[in-house]
Design a protein around this motif. Structure first.
Motif, PDB file in Angstrom:
ATOM      1  N   THR A  93      -0.418  -1.750  -3.885  1.00 56.75           N
ATOM      2  CA  THR A  93       0.324  -2.514  -2.888  1.00 56.75           C
ATOM      3  C   THR A  93       0.876  -3.801  -3.490  1.00 56.75           C
ATOM      4  O   THR A  93       0.383  -4.300  -4.501  1.00 56.75           O
TER       5      THR A  93
ATOM      6  N   TYR B 253      -0.949   8.424  -3.778  1.00 55.82           N
ATOM      7  CA  TYR B 253       0.117   8.831  -4.677  1.00 55.82           C
ATOM      8  C   TYR B 253      -0.391   9.846  -5.704  1.00 55.82           C
ATOM      9  O   TYR B 253      -1.590  10.056  -5.857  1.00 55.82           O
TER      10      TYR B 253
ATOM     11  N   TRP C  59       3.416   6.050   2.281  1.00 54.30           N
ATOM     12  CA  TRP C  59       3.853   4.737   1.822  1.00 54.30           C
ATOM     13  C   TRP C  59       4.864   4.121   2.768  1.00 54.30           C
ATOM     14  O   TRP C  59       5.504   4.805   3.564  1.00 54.30           O
TER      15      TRP C  59
ATOM     16  N   VAL D 270       1.654   1.686  -1.132  1.00 56.08           N
ATOM     17  CA  VAL D 270       1.623   3.108  -1.471  1.00 56.08           C
ATOM     18  C   VAL D 270       0.179   3.602  -1.440  1.00 56.08           C
ATOM     19  O   VAL D 270      -0.678   3.079  -2.141  1.00 56.08           O
TER      20      VAL D 270
END
Length: 490
Positions: A447, A469, A80, A466
């Motif tokens: 995002t 995740y 990220w 990101v």
């Protein structure tokens, strides 16, 4: 005295955490549970004393939050990047991995919609015309053809952005025939549009199958696409037909999409809804219902060797480009974004393909001084995982637009935190009405990029992307809000 010691203790912990944050990233303010870290770290509350407020500035709080997220279970193994930028000083206020190329998802639409505004203008409209050739006799019989001439209007018949429905367009066309005194058509209804040819096209490179918890199978064929373990072809017996129907199934969820034809070798073909053809056929049906007979049929004709003299009956104009872009960014509409890509390609290069659109967009970005390092622009919507961009290039691009004559239109098209579009359910408390940004969501990609109005009245530009995740998208959204909230006090 006890209470005072407790405050001093809290300040000491925060100061120590901030020093460590600048030296050892992997151990800074480490917490096994992000949601409980406020109490663990004894962070100051909004009603903290004046002494505490002077210890940590808004910038320091932003930096601490960013460093805290590096150890957060949801983000610590993610890829990220983040940057908040001051457009007045042209300086980075706070950042993390700002030069890392990341998958931008639908924040790609920021580039597509700006290019369209810049090259076509806010008032650009698509026209769909009704014309006729031949002559009208004394009985009101048209001895000639009717022509529906399209221009690739992506909103045709959809009601999107205030576009007319097919019924409204057809009513207008029939009224036009009445004005011309046409009571019978001794000829064909010809569809003529050379803008977006063909119904079949390849999918974007590295297409994804999951977006916003909805299954997505775009128009085209799966040939050359090989996402391992992401596709299954199944036959389904239709109780009302002897034919086997084919469905494309993602193993991640239980939703399916019907496919017209399965070609074998992992290939599924789907049809692109042909808006002009639908309009023409619905128009013919309505004419007959209204007592205006048509002897011929509906037929497409891309090129005519000898063009007959024609007379205009009616012109349907789409909503303005400004309206289309507002709808595109508010709803993150993929089909409109891809149509914008093809339209700029056609207007500049005379070719309706996505490839021409990509060339036009990337050339435009170069001309605008966009930082091309790390940029990979694969499609207009951001559906492709082959798209890449850096956070720093996004914020500098957004900053560069603030002096453009169409900036107000562009800015107004962005969802508003807690209030509109795809940001309506984010920033419901802190940041409500202060964050103006484009969202992006793909499987394990979240995002956000745009502008924020701080409590002191400043306008700042930010990008937060990101990839890969852990946990749910809602968990990531909470972390994103947590990172951005202190920046509102800058």
């Amino acid at each position: 005295m006890i209470k005072f010691r407790k405050y001093i203790s809290g300040i000491t912990v925060l100061a120590t955490g901030f020093i460590l944050a600048q030296s050892t990233v992997s151990t800074v303010l480490f917490s096994q549970s992000y949601d409980n870290q406020k109490s663990n770290l004894n962070l100051p509350s909004p009603i903290s004393s004046t002494v505490e407020k002077t210890v940590l500035s808004a910038k320091e709080l932003v930096d601490i939050n960013v460093n805290t997220m590096m150890a957060d279970p949801v983000l610590k193994n993610a890829n990220w990047g983040f940057v908040v930028y001051d457009p007045k000083t042209q300086k980075v206020i706070s950042s993390y991995n700002e030069n890392t190329a990341l998958i931008p998802a639908s924040t790609t639409k920021l580039l597509t919609t700006e290019t369209a505004l810049n090259l076509l203008g806010e008032n650009y409209r698509w026209m769909t015309q009704l014309e006729y050739s031949g002559s009208i006799d004394e009985n009101g019989t048209l001895n000639g053809n009717l022509y529906i001439v399209g221009s690739g209007d992506p909103s045709l018949g959809t009601n999107k952005a205030g576009a007319w429905s097919y019924r409204e367009i057809i009513t207008d066309y029939i009224n036009g025939l009445s004005r011309e005194g046409i009571k019978k058509v001794n000829g064909d209804i010809i569809i003529q549009t050379a803008l977006f040819k063909g119904n079949i096209s390849k999918l974007p490179e590295n297409i994804v199958w999951l977006e916003k918890n909805n299954y997505y199978l775009p128009v085209g064929t799966t040939r050359d696409i090989n996402p391992e373990n992401e596709k299954l072809i199944v036959k389904h017996k239709n109780n009302f037909s002897e034919e086997n129907k084919y469905f494309y199934v993602s193993p991640y969820i239980n939703q399916v999409v019907y496919a017209d034809k399965y070609e074998g070798d992992g290939i599924v073909t789907t049809k692109l809804p042909d808006a002009p053809a639908y309009l023409a056929n619905a128009f013919r049906t309505s004419l007959v219902k209204n007592g205006i007979s048509v002897s011929g049929k509906v037929t497409p004709k891309m090129i005519e060797t000898a063009v007959d003299a024609r007379k205009m009956i009616s012109i349907y104009k789409s909503p303005t480009l400004a309206d289309i872009i507002y709808y595109t960014n508010q709803h993150s509409d993929n089909s409109l974004a891809e149509a914008l890509l093809k339209t700029v390609g056609f207007q500049r290069l005379g070719d309706q393909t996505s490839e021409s659109g990509r060339i036009v967009v990337t050339n435009h970005l170069k001309d605008q001084g966009f930082d091309m390092m790390g940029l990979n622009y694969m499609d207009g919507s951001g559906l492709s995982r082959g798209n890449n961009v850096t956070p720093i290039s996004q914020v500098k691009f957004l900053t560069s637009l603030m002096g453009e004559k169409y900036y107000k239109t562009y800015f107004s098209s962005l969802p508003v935190g807690g209030q509109s579009g795809t940001l309506k359910r984010m920033f419901n408390y802190t940041g409500n009405g202060q964050v103006f940004a484009k969202t992006g969501t793909l499987n394990k990609v979240k995002t956000l990029a745009g502008y924020m109005k701080t409590n002191s009245g400043k306008t700042l530009v930010f990008s937060l992307m990101v990839n890969d995740y852990s946990g749910s998208v809602d968990m990531v959204k909470k972390r994103m809000e947590k990172i951005l909230e202190p920046a509102l006090d800058l």
